[in-house]
Each structure stands twice: as C-alpha cells, then as structure tokens.
Design an enzyme around this catalytic site. Structure first.
Site, short mmCIF file in Angstrom:
data_model
loop_
_atom_site.label_atom_id
_atom_site.label_comp_id
_atom_site.label_asym_id
_atom_site.label_seq_id
_atom_site.Cartn_x
_atom_site.Cartn_y
_atom_site.Cartn_z
N ALA A 66 -2.10 4.28 1.80
CA ALA A 66 -3.16 3.66 1.01
C ALA A 66 -4.31 4.65 0.92
O ALA A 66 -4.45 5.53 1.77
CB ALA A 66 -3.60 2.37 1.69
N GLY A 109 0.95 3.14 3.88
CA GLY A 109 1.36 2.37 2.71
C GLY A 109 2.51 3.03 1.96
O GLY A 109 3.28 2.34 1.28
N GLU A 112 5.50 1.88 3.71
CA GLU A 112 5.63 0.45 3.41
C GLU A 112 6.16 0.22 2.00
O GLU A 112 6.99 -0.67 1.76
CB GLU A 112 4.27 -0.24 3.61
N GLU A 132 -1.57 4.30 10.74
CA GLU A 132 -2.84 3.56 10.56
C GLU A 132 -3.66 3.47 11.83
O GLU A 132 -4.89 3.46 11.80
CB GLU A 132 -2.56 2.14 10.04
C1 HXC Z 1 -6.80 9.37 0.38
C2 HXC Z 1 -5.62 11.27 0.85
C3 HXC Z 1 -4.70 10.54 1.63
C4 HXC Z 1 -4.90 9.14 1.73
C5 HXC Z 1 -4.12 12.61 1.66
N1 HXC Z 1 -5.21 12.54 0.91
N2 HXC Z 1 -3.79 11.41 2.13
N3 HXC Z 1 -6.66 10.69 0.23
N4 HXC Z 1 -5.96 8.60 1.11
N5 HXC Z 1 -4.07 8.37 2.42
C6 HXC Z 1 -5.90 13.64 0.21
C7 HXC Z 1 -6.68 14.51 1.18
O1 HXC Z 1 -7.91 13.95 1.49
C8 HXC Z 1 -6.79 15.79 0.40
O2 HXC Z 1 -7.80 15.64 -0.56
C9 HXC Z 1 -5.48 15.86 -0.35
O3 HXC Z 1 -4.95 14.51 -0.37
C10 HXC Z 1 -4.44 16.74 0.35
O4 HXC Z 1 -4.32 16.31 1.69
P1 HXC Z 1 -4.50 17.29 2.93
O5 HXC Z 1 -4.86 16.44 4.10
O6 HXC Z 1 -5.40 18.42 2.62
O7 HXC Z 1 -3.02 17.84 3.07
P2 HXC Z 1 -2.28 18.33 4.39
O8 HXC Z 1 -3.18 19.15 5.25
O9 HXC Z 1 -0.99 18.93 3.91
O10 HXC Z 1 -1.95 17.00 5.21
C11 HXC Z 1 -1.08 16.02 4.67
C12 HXC Z 1 -1.18 14.72 5.48
C13 HXC Z 1 -2.66 14.26 5.54
C14 HXC Z 1 -0.65 14.92 6.89
C15 HXC Z 1 -0.30 13.67 4.75
O11 HXC Z 1 -3.19 14.28 4.20
C16 HXC Z 1 -2.85 12.90 6.10
O12 HXC Z 1 -2.78 12.72 7.32
N6 HXC Z 1 -3.12 11.93 5.24
C17 HXC Z 1 -3.41 10.56 5.65
C18 HXC Z 1 -2.15 9.87 6.10
C19 HXC Z 1 -2.46 8.45 6.55
O13 HXC Z 1 -3.21 8.25 7.50
N7 HXC Z 1 -1.90 7.50 5.87
C20 HXC Z 1 -2.13 6.09 6.15
C21 HXC Z 1 -3.27 5.61 5.31
S1 HXC Z 1 -3.76 4.00 5.75
P3 HXC Z 1 -9.02 16.69 -0.67
O14 HXC Z 1 -9.90 16.09 -1.73
O15 HXC Z 1 -9.63 16.77 0.67
O16 HXC Z 1 -8.35 17.97 -1.09
C22 HXC Z 1 -2.63 3.02 5.06
C23 HXC Z 1 -2.90 1.63 5.42
C24 HXC Z 1 -2.15 0.59 4.76
O17 HXC Z 1 -1.74 3.38 4.38
C25 HXC Z 1 -2.66 -0.74 5.12
C26 HXC Z 1 -3.66 -0.91 6.19
C27 HXC Z 1 -5.10 -0.64 5.86
#
Ligand code: HXC
Length: 258
Positions: A66, A109, A112, A132
């Site tokens: 998400a 997400g 999911e 998360e």
């Molecule tokens: C918003 C995101 C994002 C996300 C990545 N990006 N994941 N933006 N929401 N979930 C954006 C980053 O901010 C970045 O933007 C660009 O995408 C590239 O990501 P990087 O982090 O620079 O890439 P990398 O170093 O290769 O790392 C990849 C990654 C990391 C390991 C996937 O991006 C990451 O950990 N993302 C979050 C994963 C996560 O926690 N997902 C769960 C979300 S919560 P910029 O602008 O900085 O270049 C969820 C909850 C569901 O899903 C329901 C409960 C609330």
C-alpha cells in the site's frame, strides 16, 4: 476503453490483462490505483468474451505494498470513516478466474493483492512478505488471514511478526504460489495459463473458482454439499454436453455456447 493513469489494460484473445503501472513508486497501491484496478476487473467481469483476467506488475515489482506516503498522515477516523482498502474486497469478489504473474517485490498490500488472485505464478525473482509490522501497522487487506490459510500458522507468524521477505522457492515450498518460472518466461507462461483457463467453459470455470473458494468459508461437510449442488448444475449447461461429446468423439471441445 477507459483512460487509466496507474494501470495499463489490454486483452489477448479471451484474456483481459491489467498491468500495474506506477514505476516510480514500485507500483505502490494508492487509492487511485485501487479504484482503477477494481474498475478494470469489473469491466472484464461484464464482458462475456473475456474468460480469465491476468494481473501483473513490472519486472522489479508486482507491488511494494500500500502507498505509505498516502497513508502516513491519516488518522483512525480517516481510515474508519472511509473504510480504507475496502474497495479491494470487490476484487476478491470477482467471479472470473484471475491469474497473478508476480516478479520482484510483492510486499504488504502487494502480497495481499496477489493472494486475492486465483492462480499465482511467480518469477524466480519474486519476493513475498508482510513487512507492515516494521511500519508500526499490520496487514490490512487480508494478509493475516489469506497468508495463514495459504501457508499455515508457523510461517504466517514468522513472516508477519518479523517482516522478513521470502523468495519464490520458499513461497512455492510453503504453498503460497502455484508455480515458479524463470523471470524471462513469466508473462508468456502466465498468458498461456490464463488463455488455457479462458478456453474452458466460462460458467464452469466460474463454478470451479466458487467451489474451491468455498473450502475457505465452510466446514468440509458443507463444502462438499455445495460442490455437489454446483456439480449437478453443470449438467444444465451446453458445455457439459459439448465437453463429454468431444471426449467420446476424440476431438477438442468447442466451449462457448454455454
Ligand atoms: C510508497 C513506495 C513504496 C510504498 C516503494 N516506494 N515502496 N512508496 N509506498 N509501499 C517508493 C520509494 O519511496 C521510492 O520513491 C521508490 O518507490 C523506489 O523505492 P526504493 O525504496 O528507493 O527502492 P529499493 O531501495 O530498491 O527498495 C525496494 C523496497 C523498499 C525494499 C521494496 O521500497 C521498501 O521497503 N518499500 C516498502 C515496502 C513495504 O513496507 N510495504 C508494505 C507497505 S504497508 P522515491 O520517491 O524515494 O524515489 C502495506 C499495508 C497494507 O502494504 C495494509 C495495512 C496498512
């Protein structure tokens, strides 16, 4: 076809294709993307010439979760009153089979979303997880429930409590994915799989999906009873006559007259 900004939509034969397309955010699932995916799926649901749907992302990410930036400043009341994420339930309620082709990250997400699909084909590059907890939240689109049903309590607890990712091989061993293929073959393989399903009888494929899903919603006795009733109703279709005639006449069936 409708103009979408966060997805690309197309079709190959009887397969409706949806490609998540927010490359700068690794296909993070924001509200716009959610409503566009749901709208595209609902359009394909209404189109009788579509027999299966294929959902995919990019080589780097199916979806990295998400959209954290969109959620960051929301309050409980925002989440509760808007019933945040509930639109995804409409995707889970789709009646036509959905094949997910997953390469790269399928986190939070994203994992999911993949689990809401019916056949999950993973590239060997795929990484699954429910991270998360590292953000101070928990799965909110069914992850704690669908992951647990897919892989059992031991691994679901491990993944949801540590937030670690699991690779495609581990996901296959755990029963999360249908199959792992080399990344380069992912889309061809997924199209072939979705086309194969789409060439079956549409109503029977929908009955199969409904019956398998019933296993998650009922006791064994109720589920078997449900399956039996649906099985009986297959005999009201033309496709049953055609499928069995084709077998006895040693030819390929030509479904589609229902
Ligand atoms: C918003 C995101 C994002 C996300 C990545 N990006 N994941 N933006 N929401 N979930 C954006 C980053 O901010 C970045 O933007 C660009 O995408 C590239 O990501 P990087 O982090 O620079 O890439 P990398 O170093 O290769 O790392 C990849 C990654 C990391 C390991 C996937 O991006 C990451 O950990 N993302 C979050 C994963 C996560 O926690 N997902 C769960 C979300 S919560 P910029 O602008 O900085 O270049 C969820 C909850 C569901 O899903 C329901 C409960 C609330």
């Amino acid at each position: 076809m409708t103009d979408y900004e966060t997805i690309r939509v197309g079709r190959t034969g009887r397969v409706g294709m949806i490609t998540l397309d927010r490359p700068d955010a690794l296909n993070a699932l924001n509200a716009q993307l959610m409503s566009e995916v749901v709208a595209a799926v609902e359009d394909f649901e209404k189109d009788r010439s579509i027999g299966a749907i294929l959902l995919t992302g990019s080589e780097r990410a199916f979806a990295a979760g998400a959209d954290i930036k969109e959620m960051q400043s929301k309050s409980f009341m925002d989440m509760y009153l808007d019933d945040w994420f509930s639109a995804w339930d409409r995707l889970a309620a789709a009646r036509k089979p959905i094949v997910a082709a997953v390469a790269g990250y399928a986190l939070g997400g994203g994992c999911e979303l993949a689990m809401m699909c019916d056949v999950l084909i993973a590239a060997d590059s795929a990484k699954f997880g429910q991270p998360e907890i590292k953000l101070g939240v928990l799965p909110g689109i069914g992850g704690s429930q669908r992951l647990t049903r897919a892989v059992g309590k031991a691994k679901a607890m491990d993944l949801c409590l540590t937030g670690r990712t699991m690779d495609a091989q581990e996901a296959e061993r755990a029963g999360l994915v249908s199959r792992v293929v080399p990344a380069i073959d992912l889309i061809d393989d997924a199209i072939a799989t979705a086309s194969r399903i789409a060439d079956m009888s549409l109503p029977i494929a929908m009955m199969v999906k409904e019956s398998v899903n019933r296993a998650f919603e009922s006791t064994l006795t109720e589920g078997v009873r449900f399956e039996r009733r649906v099985f009986h109703s297959a005999f009201a279709t033309q496709d049953q006559k055609e499928g069995m005639a084709a077998f006895t006449e040693k030819r390929d069936p030509n479904f589609g007259h229902h």
